[in-house]
Design an enzyme around this catalytic site. Structure first.
Site, PDB file in Angstrom:
ATOM      1  N   LYS A 140     -65.387 -14.408  95.160  1.00  0.00           N
ATOM      2  CA  LYS A 140     -65.485 -13.619  96.387  1.00  0.00           C
ATOM      3  C   LYS A 140     -64.720 -14.339  97.494  1.00  0.00           C
ATOM      4  O   LYS A 140     -65.266 -15.147  98.237  1.00  0.00           O
ATOM      5  CB  LYS A 140     -66.950 -13.396  96.756  1.00  0.00           C
ATOM      6  CG  LYS A 140     -67.693 -12.540  95.726  1.00  0.00           C
ATOM      7  CD  LYS A 140     -69.111 -12.246  96.153  1.00  0.00           C
ATOM      8  CE  LYS A 140     -69.840 -11.398  95.114  1.00  0.00           C
ATOM      9  NZ  LYS A 140     -69.261 -10.072  94.939  1.00  0.00           N
ATOM     10  N   THR A 141     -63.432 -14.046  97.582  1.00  0.00           N
ATOM     11  CA  THR A 141     -62.552 -14.701  98.542  1.00  0.00           C
ATOM     12  C   THR A 141     -61.699 -13.664  99.261  1.00  0.00           C
ATOM     13  O   THR A 141     -61.550 -12.524  98.796  1.00  0.00           O
ATOM     14  CB  THR A 141     -61.626 -15.705  97.838  1.00  0.00           C
ATOM     15  OG1 THR A 141     -60.738 -14.978  96.962  1.00  0.00           O
ATOM     16  CG2 THR A 141     -62.415 -16.723  97.025  1.00  0.00           C
ATOM     17  N   ALA A 142     -61.109 -14.068 100.389  1.00  0.00           N
ATOM     18  CA  ALA A 142     -60.184 -13.182 101.089  1.00  0.00           C
ATOM     19  C   ALA A 142     -58.969 -12.864 100.229  1.00  0.00           C
ATOM     20  O   ALA A 142     -58.406 -11.767 100.301  1.00  0.00           O
ATOM     21  CB  ALA A 142     -59.748 -13.821 102.407  1.00  0.00           C
ATOM     22  N   ALA A 143     -58.576 -13.831  99.395  1.00  0.00           N
ATOM     23  CA  ALA A 143     -57.441 -13.592  98.499  1.00  0.00           C
ATOM     24  C   ALA A 143     -57.757 -12.486  97.502  1.00  0.00           C
ATOM     25  O   ALA A 143     -56.873 -11.702  97.132  1.00  0.00           O
ATOM     26  CB  ALA A 143     -57.083 -14.883  97.766  1.00  0.00           C
ATOM     27  N   CYS A 192     -66.454 -17.715  98.458  1.00  0.00           N
ATOM     28  CA  CYS A 192     -65.589 -18.867  98.176  1.00  0.00           C
ATOM     29  C   CYS A 192     -66.369 -20.018  97.570  1.00  0.00           C
ATOM     30  O   CYS A 192     -66.866 -20.913  98.267  1.00  0.00           O
ATOM     31  CB  CYS A 192     -64.883 -19.332  99.437  1.00  0.00           C
ATOM     32  SG  CYS A 192     -63.635 -20.592  99.066  1.00  0.00           S
ATOM     33  N   ASP A 224     -66.663  -8.625  99.129  1.00  0.00           N
ATOM     34  CA  ASP A 224     -67.848  -9.354  98.692  1.00  0.00           C
ATOM     35  C   ASP A 224     -68.969  -8.459  98.187  1.00  0.00           C
ATOM     36  O   ASP A 224     -69.829  -8.909  97.432  1.00  0.00           O
ATOM     37  CB  ASP A 224     -68.380 -10.211  99.844  1.00  0.00           C
ATOM     38  CG  ASP A 224     -67.416 -11.319 100.249  1.00  0.00           C
ATOM     39  OD1 ASP A 224     -66.475 -11.593  99.475  1.00  0.00           O
ATOM     40  OD2 ASP A 224     -67.598 -11.896 101.335  1.00  0.00           O
ATOM     41  N   CYS A 252     -58.816 -20.088  95.537  1.00  0.00           N
ATOM     42  CA  CYS A 252     -59.660 -21.024  96.268  1.00  0.00           C
ATOM     43  C   CYS A 252     -58.867 -22.297  96.528  1.00  0.00           C
ATOM     44  O   CYS A 252     -58.726 -23.136  95.633  1.00  0.00           O
ATOM     45  CB  CYS A 252     -60.922 -21.331  95.461  1.00  0.00           C
ATOM     46  SG  CYS A 252     -62.126 -22.298  96.378  1.00  0.00           S
ATOM     47  N   VAL A 278     -74.235   0.941 109.359  1.00  0.00           N
ATOM     48  CA  VAL A 278     -74.668   1.938 108.372  1.00  0.00           C
ATOM     49  C   VAL A 278     -76.051   1.537 107.870  1.00  0.00           C
ATOM     50  O   VAL A 278     -76.313   0.367 107.589  1.00  0.00           O
ATOM     51  CB  VAL A 278     -73.672   2.018 107.208  1.00  0.00           C
ATOM     52  CG1 VAL A 278     -74.228   2.847 106.063  1.00  0.00           C
ATOM     53  CG2 VAL A 278     -72.348   2.611 107.685  1.00  0.00           C
ATOM     54  N   GLU A 327     -68.097  -0.220 111.752  1.00  0.00           N
ATOM     55  CA  GLU A 327     -68.263  -1.679 111.844  1.00  0.00           C
ATOM     56  C   GLU A 327     -68.971  -2.024 113.156  1.00  0.00           C
ATOM     57  O   GLU A 327     -68.448  -1.726 114.235  1.00  0.00           O
ATOM     58  CB  GLU A 327     -66.901  -2.368 111.781  1.00  0.00           C
ATOM     59  CG  GLU A 327     -66.918  -3.846 112.112  1.00  0.00           C
ATOM     60  CD  GLU A 327     -67.892  -4.649 111.271  1.00  0.00           C
ATOM     61  OE1 GLU A 327     -68.740  -5.345 111.853  1.00  0.00           O
ATOM     62  OE2 GLU A 327     -67.805  -4.558 110.024  1.00  0.00           O
TER      63      GLU A 327
END
Length: 526
Positions: free
Chosen positions: A420-423, A276, A412, A455, A193, A150
């Site tokens: 496409k969410t953190a959840a 989101c 994502d 969301c 990367v 990262e």
């Protein structure tokens, strides 16, 4: 000290080292040193015992494995391989010129059949998906060797940027140093990367070195393509042009909404997929609620330009959202895509679809909240892992690549149809962890992801429509309707978003605590 030559990401060589070189070696990030030179070869050569004393004072592991020639005996190759397996990386080996160290390393590779220093798991991406997956893996198998690649030194809680744009959260509450959230048991390589090499079980880093793995987790996120809309990138942060999709711009959203008392406010949403899908609307609803509270709403013309054919992709939540469209007198323009921005002139151009085909429409603005098109990162689109969409191909349930059984993707960058969410990443992480460990053990995947995404649609300050759904738009509520009906705006959902979700994220999801995220077995419906 002679120049250091990288053989792999985890192994480098150099010429004779001196005890005083150890400070520079430690500063360069090396955690182990191997001396392949016999004592007494040259006059003035320091004995290995002097170097090991200096190395250990700095916390550097040291091994003395002397070889006299480049013709490496099998016992020497085995000893080198054992040292590389036991010592923390990256490793620096030295002799008179580095040539013998390279030779014994190559002999160790041939003796063992695969390169020493191969990581059990390499995770590409230190966002929410990558770190949650690392934590879930370590929870189940603490002795795994895991490397996270990262480049960023900061980790962001991106779901909080909507509330930064509304003045509810301070920006600083949504960021932490990457070192503070990286699991202690993993090795963090702060590079980008540049290529996936699945045939060789390697990834290539920006410096040209390569990192070998037994299993790969790809979670590099997606690319916000600001340059795809001419004029947008150079207008951001000025001329009334903002976006909650950037950490540094969310406070500008709040400032614009606070200062605007009359005029026109435009809010845009590009074609899917995007992070989101409700976030473009959230910025609009919260701004309108501010104007309603201050009495400015009647003097502001608000337009929502979405490239989609519907307000929201899951019909069950549309009635509640439409009630706020009407309450705030929002001009809803479906099939309208932002194609250019002239910030100094305060003009946005849209391509709008209608019964007569496509036409270009210019709209003047005093405030423009713009959301850019979003695509897979360049190196992902160019890789053999990508499907026709440019995102990483995976089985939608197991999240395993259809061609390479030791490669998984989540977050994502995965070519799945979920929001496409953190959840979503929170639910995907344990699925990938379980199935990856099965792959390392030579077994087939056993856990399934149902497409869950969440969301929290902030329709006003203090109330949220909590959309929770899976593949095919199937409703997947976390709570019974009597406690929290996500199809209606509720204060309980706001409390969840405002007070509970941030600590759950920092202290739960990123730590491998899988609250309300237990994976289901393959073939078992929810």
């Amino acid at each position: 000290m002679d120049p250091i030559a990288a053989v792999t990401e985890e192994f480098s060589i150099t010429g004779q080292l001196l005890p005083e070189d150890m400070t520079a070696i430690a500063a360069a990030g090396f955690r182990s040193v191997i001396c392949n030179r016999p004592d007494g070869e040259d006059a003035g050569q320091p004995p290995a015992a002097q170097i090991v004393e200096a190395a250990r004072r700095l916390g550097i592991a040291f091994a003395h494995l002397p070889v006299a020639t480049r013709d490496i005996a099998p016992a020497d190759a085995a000893a080198m391989r054992g040292a590389l397996a036991a010592m923390p990386g990256p490793v620096l080996a030295f002799c008179r010129t580095g040539a013998r160290s390279r030779a014994i390393y190559e002999a160790a590779i041939k003796a063992g059949g695969s390169a020493p220093g191969v990581q059990d798991v390499v995770i590409v991406g230190g966002g929410s998906a990558g770190l949650a997956c690392a934590a879930s893996l370590l929870k189940r198998r603490p002795d795994l060797s895991i490397t996270v690649v990262e480049p960023s030194g900061t980790h962001y809680y991106q779901p909080g940027w909507t509330l930064v744009g509304a003045g509810v959260f301070a920006p600083e509450a949504t960021s932490r140093p990457m070192a503070d959230v990286m699991p202690r048991q993993v090795r963090w390589i702060r590079q980008a990367v540049t290529a996936f090499l699945p045939e060789q079980n390697r990834v290539r880093l920006e410096g040209g070195s390569e990192l070998a793995y037994r299993a790969l987790v790809a979670a590099p996120g997606l690319k916000l393509d600001w340059d795809a809309i001419p004029g947008l990138a150079r207008s951001l942060g000025q001329h009334g042009v903002t976006s909650n999709y950037r950490y540094d711009l969310a406070p500008y959203t709040c400032d614009l909404a606070r200062r605007l008392t009359r005029g026109r406010a435009l809010f845009t949403q590009p074609p899917m997929p995007i992070k989101c899908a409700g976030a473009p609307q959230k910025a609009m609803y919260l701004s309108c609620h501010r104007w309603e509270r201050t009495g400015a709403l009647a003097g502001i013309d608000t337009e929502f330009h979405t490239a989609g054919a519907v307000l929201f992709g899951v019909p069950d939540y549309v009635p509640a959202l439409m009630s706020y469209i009407q309450r705030y007198r929002i001009d809803l323009r479906l099939g309208s895509r932002l194609v250019s921005v002239d910030g100094p002139a305060g003009v946005a151009c849209f391509e709008q679809s209608g019964s007569d085909g496509l036409r270009l429409v210019e709209r003047r603005f005093d405030m423009l909240h713009a959301v850019p098109p979003q695509i897979a990162p360049d190196f992902v689109r160019a890789s053999p892992l990508a499907d026709e969409s440019g995102f990483i191909a995976v089985d939608p349930a197991t999240l395993r690549h259809p061609r390479w059984s030791n490669i998984f993707a989540l977050g994502d960058a995965a070519a799945t149809s979920n929001a496409k969410t953190a959840a979503a990443a929170r639910k995907q992480a344990p699925v990938v962890a379980i199935n990856l460990l099965a792959a390392l053990d030579g077994r087939e995947p056993v856990a399934a992801y149902d497409g869950y995404g969440s969301c929290p649609l902030t329709v006003e300050r203090g109330r949220i429509v909590l959309a929770e759904f899976g593949y095919g738009g199937k409703l997947l509520p976390s709570f019974p309707a009597w406690l929290l009906d996500g199809r209606k705006p509720t204060r309980r959902a706001w409390f969840l978003k405002d007070r509970l979700l941030p600590p759950i994220y920092w202290h739960g999801m990123l730590k491998g605590r899988e609250w309300l995220a237990r994976p289901q077995a393959i073939g078992v419906g929810r």
